[in-house]
Design a protein around this motif. Structure first.
Motif, PDB file in Angstrom:
ATOM      1  N   GLY A 108       0.808  -1.205   0.000  1.00 60.39           N
ATOM      2  CA  GLY A 108       0.000   0.000   0.000  1.00 60.39           C
ATOM      3  C   GLY A 108       0.846   1.260   0.000  1.00 60.39           C
ATOM      4  N   GLU A 109       2.162   1.106  -0.210  1.00 56.43           N
ATOM      5  CA  GLU A 109       3.011   2.307  -0.300  1.00 56.43           C
ATOM      6  C   GLU A 109       2.842   2.978  -1.656  1.00 56.43           C
ATOM      7  OE1 GLU A 109       7.026   1.397   2.058  1.00 56.43           O
ATOM      8  OE2 GLU A 109       6.030  -0.366   1.227  1.00 56.43           O
ATOM      9  N   SER A 110       2.505   2.181  -2.669  1.00 53.84           N
ATOM     10  CA  SER A 110       2.267   2.737  -4.004  1.00 53.84           C
ATOM     11  C   SER A 110       0.787   2.670  -4.341  1.00 53.84           C
ATOM     12  CB  SER A 110       3.024   1.945  -5.071  1.00 53.84           C
ATOM     13  OG  SER A 110       4.391   1.955  -4.812  1.00 53.84           O
ATOM     14  N   VAL A 111       0.366   3.620  -5.131  1.00 53.22           N
ATOM     15  CA  VAL A 111      -0.997   3.625  -5.660  1.00 53.22           C
ATOM     16  C   VAL A 111      -0.882   3.376  -7.159  1.00 53.22           C
ATOM     17  CG1 VAL A 111      -3.061   5.020  -6.047  1.00 53.22           C
ATOM     18  CG2 VAL A 111      -1.786   5.229  -3.896  1.00 53.22           C
ATOM     19  N   VAL A 112      -1.584   2.366  -7.621  1.00 58.60           N
ATOM     20  CA  VAL A 112      -1.455   1.954  -9.014  1.00 58.60           C
ATOM     21  C   VAL A 112      -2.805   2.062  -9.696  1.00 58.60           C
ATOM     22  CG1 VAL A 112      -0.738   0.103 -10.562  1.00 58.60           C
ATOM     23  CG2 VAL A 112       0.334   0.323  -8.315  1.00 58.60           C
ATOM     24  N   THR A 113      -2.838   2.637 -10.884  1.00 60.96           N
ATOM     25  CA  THR A 113      -4.093   2.623 -11.633  1.00 60.96           C
ATOM     26  C   THR A 113      -3.887   1.920 -12.966  1.00 60.96           C
ATOM     27  OG1 THR A 113      -6.016   3.932 -12.289  1.00 60.96           O
ATOM     28  CG2 THR A 113      -3.863   4.863 -12.797  1.00 60.96           C
ATOM     29  N   TRP A 114      -4.941   1.842 -13.751  1.00 60.73           N
ATOM     30  CA  TRP A 114      -4.985   0.960 -14.918  1.00 60.73           C
ATOM     31  C   TRP A 114      -5.619   1.717 -16.067  1.00 60.73           C
ATOM     32  CZ3 TRP A 114      -3.492  -4.103 -15.750  1.00 60.73           C
ATOM     33  CH2 TRP A 114      -4.074  -4.787 -16.829  1.00 60.73           C
ATOM     34  N   VAL A 115      -5.068   1.609 -17.261  1.00 58.69           N
ATOM     35  CA  VAL A 115      -5.707   2.233 -18.416  1.00 58.69           C
ATOM     36  C   VAL A 115      -5.871   1.208 -19.527  1.00 58.69           C
ATOM     37  CG1 VAL A 115      -3.471   3.165 -19.190  1.00 58.69           C
ATOM     38  CG2 VAL A 115      -5.593   4.092 -20.131  1.00 58.69           C
ATOM     39  N   ASP A 116      -7.106   1.033 -19.980  1.00 65.11           N
ATOM     40  CA  ASP A 116      -7.351   0.105 -21.087  1.00 65.11           C
ATOM     41  C   ASP A 116      -8.454   0.642 -21.982  1.00 65.11           C
ATOM     42  OD1 ASP A 116      -9.642  -0.239 -19.641  1.00 65.11           O
ATOM     43  OD2 ASP A 116      -9.608  -2.418 -19.653  1.00 65.11           O
ATOM     44  N   GLY A 117      -8.809   1.895 -21.808  1.00 65.60           N
ATOM     45  CA  GLY A 117      -9.894   2.429 -22.634  1.00 65.60           C
ATOM     46  C   GLY A 117      -9.918   3.934 -22.545  1.00 65.60           C
ATOM     47  N   GLU A 118     -11.104   4.474 -22.661  1.00 63.15           N
ATOM     48  CA  GLU A 118     -11.244   5.929 -22.700  1.00 63.15           C
ATOM     49  C   GLU A 118     -11.018   6.588 -21.351  1.00 63.15           C
ATOM     50  OE1 GLU A 118     -14.824   8.076 -24.449  1.00 63.15           O
ATOM     51  OE2 GLU A 118     -14.780   6.203 -25.586  1.00 63.15           O
ATOM     52  N   LEU A 119     -11.397   5.894 -20.279  1.00 61.86           N
ATOM     53  CA  LEU A 119     -11.375   6.513 -18.950  1.00 61.86           C
ATOM     54  C   LEU A 119     -10.277   5.932 -18.074  1.00 61.86           C
ATOM     55  CD1 LEU A 119     -15.226   6.566 -18.312  1.00 61.86           C
ATOM     56  CD2 LEU A 119     -13.779   8.532 -18.832  1.00 61.86           C
TER      57      LEU A 119
END
Lengths: 308, 390
Positions: A108-119
């Motif tokens: 939980g030290e890093s925050v990770v997000t994901w992109v595979d489309g428009e948003l």
């Protein structure tokens, strides 16, 4: 065959529920939501993120030798169901998926997000962006969900939705993301059912509780049916890990979360239309999750293809 | 959460498959659906085969002549027989699933010895005389009267929706032995009787449904004499006696049907592919959504069966879990055959195609065994705890 939860699974479920009630109860939720209107995106609560990491939320499926909890998809589904109930904000699925590969994600030290489309969700808060898309040049959107900041990838950018090709490395990862999203939707659908039933039992009109009226009680019954059918679909997909079954679980879970939130709003009457009631938060988050891969149409295509 | 079958369960499945593979090719051709005596003969002959092979009354307790199988074994039995295309329970339905279990639970040793063995062996067929023209969802308002005359009851009234009445030997009959009054609430005053169908005064008239066939019958009872010895349970205690059968519901009621629906869905996809309608994205996605629906219903079946298994199988799932399943399944079945009509296009108006009569019969699913509206009330009041009201 014993499809029901084991004692350990029930304990895990109760433990996560207690953790979230303590760390992200209703007061914290409403404080995070704040007042309606334009303003800066809500910040991600880094301290809460670390607490989730400490509790093993992100490292749940990592083997014990890698510092994880060593549990499987069914347990992850139970944890994410609780997150959905509690309206826990943040890119939970992406960070959970990154736990084995990206330093700091598991704790939980890093925050990770994901992109595979428009948003893209939580782009400003993220330390790292994963996924087949490209978030470069993404512009902020006035997100409908007060607790999910959104960015939009410019049209024509390399962020176009990549439906995972069979055999592709990202295929299983995308399927797990879809399953965990479905689990969040299930938690939300169950929560709005409870909220509707509670309100229908308390609110009195015409001299009796509105839950005595068939028109109201039948709405509540339909919510429960949606929830329980979805529960079987999501748990079944967690056990088999089958990508087609996961697509089906996501399809049913999106439908259950959105429709249950709407029915819950309806049961609450005028109160349901206010900012103070929590039901709009469930509806808006359910809409956000329904846009994640696979959307209803994409899931139906996967499921139809499997019939041939 | 475990969906794997134990070694014992896999072994049970393997032996059943082997037996079915040997037995099915030796079956006679299926009878004309309008020829009731031929249907009875076909159904009971199959029951005899099951009996001889030790598969009759699988889910009945061993002391009633059954096999005392677990709910999971019963699930496997129903799944495998459907996959193999074996005959349905057909004319044996009421005996095996309602009347028999009621007698097993509530009958005297003499009654059990008299009635249970011929049900298991297929020698005797039962029908059900519960519903009346004015007592449908509100079954407890039934008015068929039984008046005591020495050691017999004299029964007068009418029943409806009685399947297999034309060929049945016995009828499990609910009668009113005490009129409703301030002192006698509706659920009291009802008595359970085993009525011989050849008794004088019993008239059976086929009931033609919107499918054009007569799957059900009306039954008129004019001073029919039924021995008091044929009463199961106490006089005026028939409502409770009847409810006992509900506890034999162990989540397996629709196993075969869900298996069949999943097969039909694949056949729809193949037919759409063949006639070009697969190119219609909306129709294709409807079929995809139905795939999700029936997969989920299969998982819900396994969920309910697992719950029954945990209670030892004796208690069964409270009928409430069954309500959730039935509500969703009955609507899904109608959607399936509406999708079939879209696959067939104008062909959906042709009764000679199997899916057309199946579409018509699917209309009964949201009505039979408790309408959806009644089921929603049951779910709301008994599971969700909402107040009773109208």
């Amino acid at each position: 065959m014993d499809f029901r939860l084991t004692g350990d699974q029930r304990a895990l479920q109760a433990g996560v529920r207690a953790l979230l009630e303590g760390r992200f109860g209703r007061e914290r939720l409403r404080a995070a939501v704040g007042k309606p209107g334009p303003g800066p995106n809500p910040p991600l609560d880094r301290a809460l993120w670390r607490e989730l990491g400490d509790a093993g939320f992100f490292a749940l499926r990592l083997p014990a030798k890698d510092g994880g909890v060593g549990l499987g998809l069914p347990e992850a589904v139970l944890a994410f169901e609780e997150a959905g109930r509690a309206l826990l904000p943040g890119p939970l699925v992406a960070t959970h998926l990154a736990a084995g590969t990206l330093p700091g994600a598991a704790t939980g030290e890093s925050v990770v997000t994901w992109v595979d489309g428009e948003l893209v969700e939580w782009l400003d808060a993220a330390d790292c962006v994963l996924g087949p898309g490209n978030a470069a040049g993404a512009v902020p959107v006035r997100s409908v969900d007060p607790l999910t900041p959104l960015h939009r990838v410019p049209a024509g950018a390399d962020g176009a939705r990549a439906a995972p090709a069979p055999g592709a490395a990202c295929r299983s990862e995308a399927a797990v993301a879809a399953l965990l999203t479905a689990a969040e939707q299930l938690g939300s659908a169950a929560r709005t059912t409870e909220a509707a039933v509670q309100y229908a039992g308390e609110r009195e009109q015409f001299g009796r509780s509105i839950g005595a009226f068939q028109a109201v009680k039948q709405l509540c019954a339909q919510m429960l049916v949606r929830t329980e059918v979805t529960r079987s679909a999501v748990y079944g997909a967690a056990v088999t890990g089958d990508p087609v079954e996961i697509a089906g679980a996501k399809l049913l879970a999106d439908d259950a979360a959105v429709r249950n939130a709407r029915d819950c709003l309806q049961v609450h009457g005028g109160m349901g239309f206010t900012w103070e009631a929590d039901v709009h938060l469930h509806l808006k988050r359910a809409w956000v999750r329904a846009e994640r891969w696979p959307t209803a149409g994409e899931a139906a295509d996967v499921l139809a293809g499997a019939l041939l | 959460m475990d969906l794997t079958y134990t070694e014992e369960e896999q072994d049970f499945r393997a032996r059943l498959r082997e037996w079915l593979a040997a037995a099915l090719p030796t079956l006679p051709p299926r009878p004309d659906p309008l020829d009731w005596p031929a249907r009875r003969a076909y159904d009971t002959a199959w029951q005899r085969r099951l009996y001889d092979a030790g598969y009759a009354g699988l889910h009945w307790p061993a002391d009633a002549g059954g096999r005392g199988a677990t709910p999971t074994q019963h699930l496997i039995f129903l799944e495998e027989t459907e996959l193999a295309g074996a005959p349905y329970v057909g004319a044996n339905f009421v005996g095996l699933l309602h009347a028999g279990p009621t007698i097993a639970a509530e009958g005297t040793p003499e009654q059990r010895a008299r009635w249970l063995p011929p049900i298991l062996s297929g020698d005797e067929v039962w029908c059900q005389g519960f519903s009346e023209p004015d007592a449908g969802s509100d079954l407890a308002s039934l008015r068929t009267r039984a008046v005591r005359d020495g050691d017999t009851y004299i029964v007068t009234g009418s029943k409806i929706w009685t399947s297999h009445a034309e060929v049945a030997d016995w009828c499990e009959l609910l009668v009113r032995t005490e009129p409703v009054s301030a002192a006698v609430p509706r659920h009291r005053g009802i008595t359970w009787l085993a009525m011989p169908m050849n008794a004088p005064g019993v008239t059976v008239r086929p009931l033609r449904t919107l499918t054009g066939t007569a799957e059900f019958a009306e039954m008129f009872l004019d001073e029919v004499r039924v021995p008091v010895a044929n009463r199961v349970g106490d006089e005026n205690d028939g409502w409770r006696v009847t409810m006992v059968t509900l506890f034999f519901e162990r989540g397996t009621a629709f196993v075969g049907e869900v298996v069949a629906c999943r097969r039909t869905l694949r056949a729809l996809a193949a037919a759409a592919r063949a006639n070009g309608r697969w190119d219609d994205q909306e129709l294709r996605r409807t079929l995809g959504r139905l795939n999700a629906e029936f997969t989920a219903l299969w998982r819900l079946t396994q969920w309910n069966v697992s719950a029954a298994q945990r209670t030892g199988g004796a208690q069964g799932v409270p009928g409430n879990g069954g309500s959730v399943f039935k509500l969703r399944y009955s609507h899904a079945r109608q959607e399936l055959y509406d999708a079939a009509a879209r696959v067939l296009g104008p062909g959906s108006l042709d009764l000679s195609h199997d899916w057309t009569p199946d579409r018509l019969s699917s209309l009964s699913y949201t009505i039979a065994a408790g309408t959806s509206q009644i089921q929603w009330n049951i779910v709301a009041e008994r599971i969700l705890g909402l107040p009773k009201g109208r």
